[in-house]
Write a protein that holds these residues in place. Structure first.
Motif, PDB file in Angstrom:
ATOM      1  N   ILE A 151      32.246  15.768 -11.777  1.00 11.91           N
ATOM      2  CA  ILE A 151      31.736  17.130 -11.712  1.00 11.91           C
ATOM      3  C   ILE A 151      32.899  18.010 -11.252  1.00 11.91           C
ATOM      4  O   ILE A 151      33.840  17.507 -10.620  1.00 11.91           O
ATOM      5  CB  ILE A 151      30.548  17.209 -10.721  1.00 11.91           C
ATOM      6  CG1 ILE A 151      29.847  18.560 -10.796  1.00 11.91           C
ATOM      7  CG2 ILE A 151      30.972  16.881  -9.293  1.00 11.91           C
ATOM      8  CD1 ILE A 151      28.496  18.575 -10.095  1.00 11.91           C
ATOM      9  N   HIS A 152      32.829  19.306 -11.562  1.00 13.88           N
ATOM     10  CA  HIS A 152      33.909  20.190 -11.143  1.00 13.88           C
ATOM     11  C   HIS A 152      34.111  20.103  -9.622  1.00 13.88           C
ATOM     12  O   HIS A 152      33.155  20.239  -8.866  1.00 13.88           O
ATOM     13  CB  HIS A 152      33.600  21.641 -11.556  1.00 13.88           C
ATOM     14  CG  HIS A 152      34.756  22.552 -11.327  1.00 13.88           C
ATOM     15  ND1 HIS A 152      34.983  23.160 -10.108  1.00 13.88           N
ATOM     16  CD2 HIS A 152      35.769  22.922 -12.129  1.00 13.88           C
ATOM     17  CE1 HIS A 152      36.094  23.873 -10.186  1.00 13.88           C
ATOM     18  NE2 HIS A 152      36.592  23.752 -11.395  1.00 13.88           N
ATOM     19  N   PRO A 189      21.978  17.700 -13.723  1.00 12.98           N
ATOM     20  CA  PRO A 189      20.902  18.010 -12.783  1.00 12.98           C
ATOM     21  C   PRO A 189      21.264  19.147 -11.814  1.00 12.98           C
ATOM     22  O   PRO A 189      20.389  19.913 -11.394  1.00 12.98           O
ATOM     23  CB  PRO A 189      20.714  16.700 -12.013  1.00 12.98           C
ATOM     24  CG  PRO A 189      21.303  15.634 -12.877  1.00 12.98           C
ATOM     25  CD  PRO A 189      22.409  16.290 -13.646  1.00 12.98           C
ATOM     26  N   ILE A 190      22.554  19.274 -11.493  1.00 17.11           N
ATOM     27  CA  ILE A 190      22.978  20.314 -10.543  1.00 17.11           C
ATOM     28  C   ILE A 190      22.959  21.693 -11.211  1.00 17.11           C
ATOM     29  O   ILE A 190      22.462  22.666 -10.638  1.00 17.11           O
ATOM     30  CB  ILE A 190      24.368  19.973  -9.961  1.00 17.11           C
ATOM     31  CG1 ILE A 190      24.216  18.768  -9.026  1.00 17.11           C
ATOM     32  CG2 ILE A 190      24.992  21.168  -9.228  1.00 17.11           C
ATOM     33  CD1 ILE A 190      25.482  18.190  -8.492  1.00 17.11           C
ATOM     34  N   ASP A 191      23.448  21.740 -12.456  1.00 14.56           N
ATOM     35  CA  ASP A 191      23.417  23.019 -13.186  1.00 14.56           C
ATOM     36  C   ASP A 191      21.980  23.497 -13.370  1.00 14.56           C
ATOM     37  O   ASP A 191      21.672  24.678 -13.158  1.00 14.56           O
ATOM     38  CB  ASP A 191      24.098  22.873 -14.557  1.00 14.56           C
ATOM     39  CG  ASP A 191      25.601  22.663 -14.417  1.00 14.56           C
ATOM     40  OD1 ASP A 191      26.127  22.893 -13.305  1.00 14.56           O
ATOM     41  OD2 ASP A 191      26.241  22.257 -15.403  1.00 14.56           O
ATOM     42  N   LEU A 197      17.556  28.399  -9.131  1.00 12.97           N
ATOM     43  CA  LEU A 197      17.643  28.990  -7.791  1.00 12.97           C
ATOM     44  C   LEU A 197      18.447  30.294  -7.790  1.00 12.97           C
ATOM     45  O   LEU A 197      18.865  30.763  -6.729  1.00 12.97           O
ATOM     46  CB  LEU A 197      18.310  27.991  -6.831  1.00 12.97           C
ATOM     47  CG  LEU A 197      17.509  26.715  -6.555  1.00 12.97           C
ATOM     48  CD1 LEU A 197      18.408  25.633  -5.957  1.00 12.97           C
ATOM     49  CD2 LEU A 197      16.346  27.003  -5.608  1.00 12.97           C
ATOM     50  N   ALA A 198      18.633  30.872  -8.977  1.00  9.79           N
ATOM     51  CA  ALA A 198      19.484  32.057  -9.105  1.00  9.79           C
ATOM     52  C   ALA A 198      19.069  33.170  -8.144  1.00  9.79           C
ATOM     53  O   ALA A 198      19.916  33.857  -7.571  1.00  9.79           O
ATOM     54  CB  ALA A 198      19.459  32.560 -10.543  1.00  9.79           C
ATOM     55  N   GLU A 215      19.127  13.156  -7.910  1.00 13.10           N
ATOM     56  CA  GLU A 215      19.234  12.675  -9.304  1.00 13.10           C
ATOM     57  C   GLU A 215      20.660  12.798  -9.824  1.00 13.10           C
ATOM     58  O   GLU A 215      21.085  12.000 -10.663  1.00 13.10           O
ATOM     59  CB  GLU A 215      18.314  13.470 -10.247  1.00 13.10           C
ATOM     60  CG  GLU A 215      16.831  13.270 -10.011  1.00 13.10           C
ATOM     61  CD  GLU A 215      16.341  14.012  -8.778  1.00 13.10           C
ATOM     62  OE1 GLU A 215      16.514  15.248  -8.720  1.00 13.10           O
ATOM     63  OE2 GLU A 215      15.811  13.361  -7.858  1.00 13.10           O
ATOM     64  N   ALA A 216      21.405  13.800  -9.359  1.00 15.32           N
ATOM     65  CA  ALA A 216      22.787  13.980  -9.821  1.00 15.32           C
ATOM     66  C   ALA A 216      23.644  12.780  -9.412  1.00 15.32           C
ATOM     67  O   ALA A 216      24.478  12.297 -10.187  1.00 15.32           O
ATOM     68  CB  ALA A 216      23.368  15.273  -9.253  1.00 15.32           C
ATOM     69  N   GLU A 217      23.429  12.292  -8.198  1.00 14.26           N
ATOM     70  CA  GLU A 217      24.171  11.113  -7.734  1.00 14.26           C
ATOM     71  C   GLU A 217      23.692   9.852  -8.449  1.00 14.26           C
ATOM     72  O   GLU A 217      24.485   9.011  -8.878  1.00 14.26           O
ATOM     73  CB  GLU A 217      23.982  10.924  -6.221  1.00 14.26           C
ATOM     74  CG  GLU A 217      24.840  11.834  -5.361  1.00 14.26           C
ATOM     75  CD  GLU A 217      24.728  11.473  -3.881  1.00 14.26           C
ATOM     76  OE1 GLU A 217      25.322  10.467  -3.458  1.00 14.26           O
ATOM     77  OE2 GLU A 217      24.034  12.199  -3.144  1.00 14.26           O
ATOM     78  N   LEU A 218      22.380   9.758  -8.569  1.00 12.42           N
ATOM     79  CA  LEU A 218      21.793   8.568  -9.177  1.00 12.42           C
ATOM     80  C   LEU A 218      22.263   8.400 -10.622  1.00 12.42           C
ATOM     81  O   LEU A 218      22.661   7.307 -11.044  1.00 12.42           O
ATOM     82  CB  LEU A 218      20.268   8.720  -9.111  1.00 12.42           C
ATOM     83  CG  LEU A 218      19.428   7.488  -9.348  1.00 12.42           C
ATOM     84  CD1 LEU A 218      19.840   6.361  -8.419  1.00 12.42           C
ATOM     85  CD2 LEU A 218      17.940   7.838  -9.129  1.00 12.42           C
TER      86      LEU A 218
END
Ligand SMILES: [Zn+2]
Length: 456
Positions: A151-152, A189-191, A197-198, A215-218
């Motif tokens: 990820i960035h 999942p993060i995006d 949440l904007a 979920e992003a880690e998983l």
């Protein structure tokens, strides 16, 4: 050669905690004997009740030098490390400029580190979108392994890699036999979470936490485990935060995959329920999660699914941490803790029934193995470097700015009452920290790892 004997009622050796004297010949440990067996020609130093542990090894530190030395730098990072009981650091390849992704960048780092380090060190090489051809040269030059992001990374000068880019470089990594350390979060999942949440209040910690779901880690860890099976490289997951991944990591390990896992003191000792809104000093990625998650991470550590605990010391100037606005969206993600990690961990670990042997395994022996210096560092045993920390496990103190020793005294632990005091740290037989002072000139050396190609 100088002959010294360090005596204590509590020496942490691979065989257990025992009353012993460590015999030093110059920079090395010659033997560990019972206190009445010290030969007369050795200079005896008695540490009494203070425990002697192997010097701690931190395989996850951002020194930011060259290029962002105003964020930290070799002098202050290694001074704080010495004060925290560390004798060996491995620097991450990003946040410095240039990033350590080419041989020229590694040489630039070596030249700025010269004569400025109070502890020994090494540098991980970086894997970015376009440096596949630099991997073997970096390995030959002595980096102990590589680091990449799925990820960035939140800073310019270092790019993330996609699955396709990772596949292109994995055969070269596997050939070196060196570990690949991965920041395991996938952007998808993060995006999606961040978009939803904007309009949320980004001063709230809860907003930030929701923006980086487990979920992003998983998902990242699932991808990595399958790549690890396919390409047969040594995989190391950095700063695991999501306990939801423990079951799959446990299974992968039981199947014999070449896998190691780390977590950090802040995931084990802080919880989201106690982070105040606006407290960006606690922002890191992946984020600090809830109390139940924390409990399961301790369980993972206890079982050995998580091998090691490192700081991910990632400092920045106060302005970049956005302490005034308290905005979790724009603040720098990184926690500084290298001078405090041992008492922070000991306070929590001793409360949970763990011992100094566990601390030495998690914070010295296992990270030394990851960094490839496990035949010299990480144990109090004959032939090893005479690196020690004299630690008073019953001492207590309150953290204040004078005790952090790194460049910018930011810390989630300021004001905390901690158990365990670092009395002194010895690097290859000489004190590098003693009762608040840093005796002698910086004498830290770079460690260069051997890799499979070099053994031919
Ligand atoms: Zn990091």
């Amino acid at each position: 050669m100088e002959l010294q004997a360090f005596r204590s009622r509590r020496v942490v050796t691979p065989e257990g905690l025992r009353q012993a004297a460590i015999l030093l010949e110059g920079e090395k440990i010659q033997a560990v004997v019972s206190p009445d067996q010290v030969p007369k020609n050795f200079n005896m130093r008695d540490f009494g009740d203070a425990a002697i542990l192997p010097g701690l090894v931190d395989s996850h530190v951002h020194i930011n030098d060259p290029g962002r030395a105003e964020w930290e730098g070799f002098e202050t990072a290694t001074r704080a490390a010495a004060a925290g009981g560390y004798t060996f650091l491995v620097d991450m390849p990003l946040n410095c400029l240039p990033a350590t992704t080419t041989l020229a960048a590694l040489e630039a780092k070596r030249s700025v580190a010269q004569g400025r380090c109070r502890v020994d060190w090494a540098a991980w090489g970086g894997v970015v979108e376009d440096n596949q051809d630099d991997i073997e040269a970096l390995a030959a030059a002595g980096v102990p392994g590589f680091k990449c992001f799925l990820i960035h990374p939140g800073i310019h000068g270092f790019t993330m890699v996609t699955e396709q880019q990772l596949r292109a470089v994995l055969p070269a990594i596997a050939r070196t036999g060196l570990p690949l350390l991965v920041h395991a979060e996938l952007p998808g999942p993060i995006d999606a979470a961040t978009e939803s949440l904007a309009n949320a209040d980004w001063r709230r910690y809860e907003t930030y936490l929701q923006s980086r779901p487990e979920e992003a880690e998983l998902a990242a860890i699932r991808l990595l485990l399958s790549l690890c099976r396919e390409y047969n490289f040594r995989l190391h997951i950095v700063h695991l935060s999501a306990s939801a991944a423990l079951q799959e990591l446990r299974t992968a390990r039981s199947l014999g995959l070449a896998l190691t896992v780390e977590t950090c003191p802040h995931y084990l000792c802080l919880t989201s329920e106690t982070i105040n809104d606006g407290a960006t000093v606690c922002k890191c990625a992946p984020p600090i999660r809830g109390r139940e998650n924390c409990k399961r991470l301790w369980q993972g550590l206890c079982e050995g699914v998580i091998d090691l605990v490192v700081t991910d010391h990632s400092p920045c100037p106060p302005a970049v941490k956005k302490l005034d606005e308290g905005n979790f969206r724009t603040a720098w993600g990184g926690i500084s803790s290298i001078s405090l990690a041992l008492p922070v961990m000991w306070t929590e670990a001793s409360h949970r029934g763990f011992t100094l042997l566990d601390i030495a395994r998690w914070m010295s022996e296992a990270p030394a193995r990851l960094a490839g210096c496990h035949l010299r560092k990480g144990r109090i045993a004959p032939g090893f470097d005479a690196d020690f920390v004299a630690f008073d496990p019953e001492g207590e103190f309150v953290v204040n700015e004078e005790r952090v020793y790194y460049r910018h005294p930011l810390s989630p632990y300021l004001g905390a009452e901690l158990r365990g005091v670092v009395r002194a740290t010895y690097l290859r037989g000489k004190p590098v920290f003693q009762d608040g002072e840093f005796p002698g000139q910086p004498a830290g050396r770079e460690f260069r790892a051997a890799h499979l190609g070099s053994a031919k």
